[in-house]
Design an enzyme around this catalytic site. Structure first.
Site, PDB file in Angstrom:
ATOM      1  CG  HIS A 116      -1.736  -1.191   1.418  1.00 18.82           C
ATOM      2  ND1 HIS A 116      -3.040  -1.263   0.965  1.00 18.82           N
ATOM      3  CD2 HIS A 116      -1.469  -2.404   1.971  1.00 18.82           C
ATOM      4  CE1 HIS A 116      -3.534  -2.457   1.247  1.00 18.82           C
ATOM      5  NE2 HIS A 116      -2.605  -3.176   1.854  1.00 18.82           N
ATOM      6  CB  THR A 220      -6.763  -2.995   5.112  1.00 18.26           C
ATOM      7  OG1 THR A 220      -5.911  -3.444   4.050  1.00 18.26           O
ATOM      8  CG2 THR A 220      -6.114  -3.277   6.460  1.00 18.26           C
TER       9      THR A 220
HETATM   10 ZN   LIG Z   1      -2.845  -5.015   2.610  1.00 17.95          ZN
END
Ligand SMILES: [Zn+2]
Length: 310
Positions: A116, A220
């Protein structure tokens, strides 16, 4: 033959873990597809044990947990690993590794790792520490080996163990990162994939990663299953600004705020901790003591000087 087999297995694992990435885009990081709308895609995203979180070191409870041993990640000679642009991130898929230790009960298999990152080096990580966001965060996704598959494990509260590592900008990078960066130029198109020669996972990790934070949370990304035992490591992995720029050349399936498809800011905002507890297998505030003592010493010295002046 080996390649085809690995590719097929990897693709199945990918589809199992990211079913919502297949077909039309129903979630993303911008506009009406953004994180504030994810609960419309999956109600679980609106629940109370979500990830990521802001880690507050002064709020941790000490807990003795042994270190992780991540010495194997498809080290078989000649084996290729598949790296995929799934339209949301770059994913490196592995199949044969084990993830023992870390205070976890039972064996876990490492399924994949992904990243990310931000539009600039000032943002990008999902977890924050005292509100500080890092330029990138790597997630190593492991599933409990007693379950049949990643998707099976994602349906059990103890199914997944994800390890989060922060990146920090340095003049020189951790040597292993270039292996990933080199592969990214072959997967700039959303949905594309390529192979990289198998390597030891330790080549990507900090020289020491025995210390970590621990809490119970979720995936997430939708469907945000609350099945993840999180381990987030304070020791960072160094990367250069130039290498970070290469991540931003990946093309996303959604349009970003700049009106193009460059992939960035693929991180979810931090979620409320609620009644959950944050644990650490080290004293995260130990490093703060010298400066506190120093401040007190300076204060004492200053008051001493002032007392002599007046
Ligand atoms: Zn992740």
């Amino acid at each position: 033959m080996d390649f085809l087999k690995v590719f097929a297995v990897a693709l199945v694992a990918f589809v199992q873990l990211f079913p919502s990435a297949i077909g039309a885009s129903s979630w993303g990081y911008f506009g009406s597809d953004g994180p504030s709308h994810w609960a419309d895609v999956s109600a679980t995203c609106g629940m109370s044990s979500q990830s990521p979180i802001n880690i507050i070191p002064t709020d941790t409870l000490m807990s003795s947990m042994d270190a992780f041993t991540l010495t194997k990640f498809d080290t078989t000679t000649g084996l290729s690993l598949n790296i995929v642009n799934n339209g949301h991130t770059g994913i490196l898929l592995g199949q044969r590794s084990k993830c023992p230790g870390g205070g976890l009960t039972g064996d876990y298999n490492t399924a994949q790792l992904h990243f990310h990152w931000g539009k600039t080096d000032a943002e990008g990580s999902e977890h924050t520490v005292d509100g500080t966001r890092f330029p990138m965060e790597m997630h190593i996704v492991n599933y409990k080996s007693s379950y049949a598959s990643v998707s099976d494990a994602a349906g059990h509260s103890d199914g997944l163990a994800v390890l989060g590592f922060f990146f920090e900008i340095g003049d020189t990078s951790h040597p292993g990162i270039q292996k990933i960066v080199d592969a990214l130029s072959s997967i700039t198109v959303s949905g594309s994939n390529t192979t990289v020669t198998a390597f030891n996972l330790n080549e990507l990790l900090p020289s020491s990663f025995s210390e970590f934070y621990r809490y119970s949370g979720s995936l997430t990304t939708p469907t945000c299953n609350e099945v993840v035992t999180w381990s987030v490591f304070p020791q960072t992995i160094k990367i250069t600004s130039t290498q970070m720029d290469v991540f931003r050349t990946l093309q996303s399936e959604e349009q970003n705020d700049d009106g193009n498809h460059n992939m960035f800011n693929n991180y979810r905002p931090v979620q409320a901790m609620g009644s959950r507890k944050l644990y650490a297998n080290f004293n995260p505030n130990a490093g703060a003591r010298p400066s506190v003592h120093l401040s007190l010493s300076l204060l004492a010295l200053l008051s001493c000087i002032l007392s002599r002046m007046f």
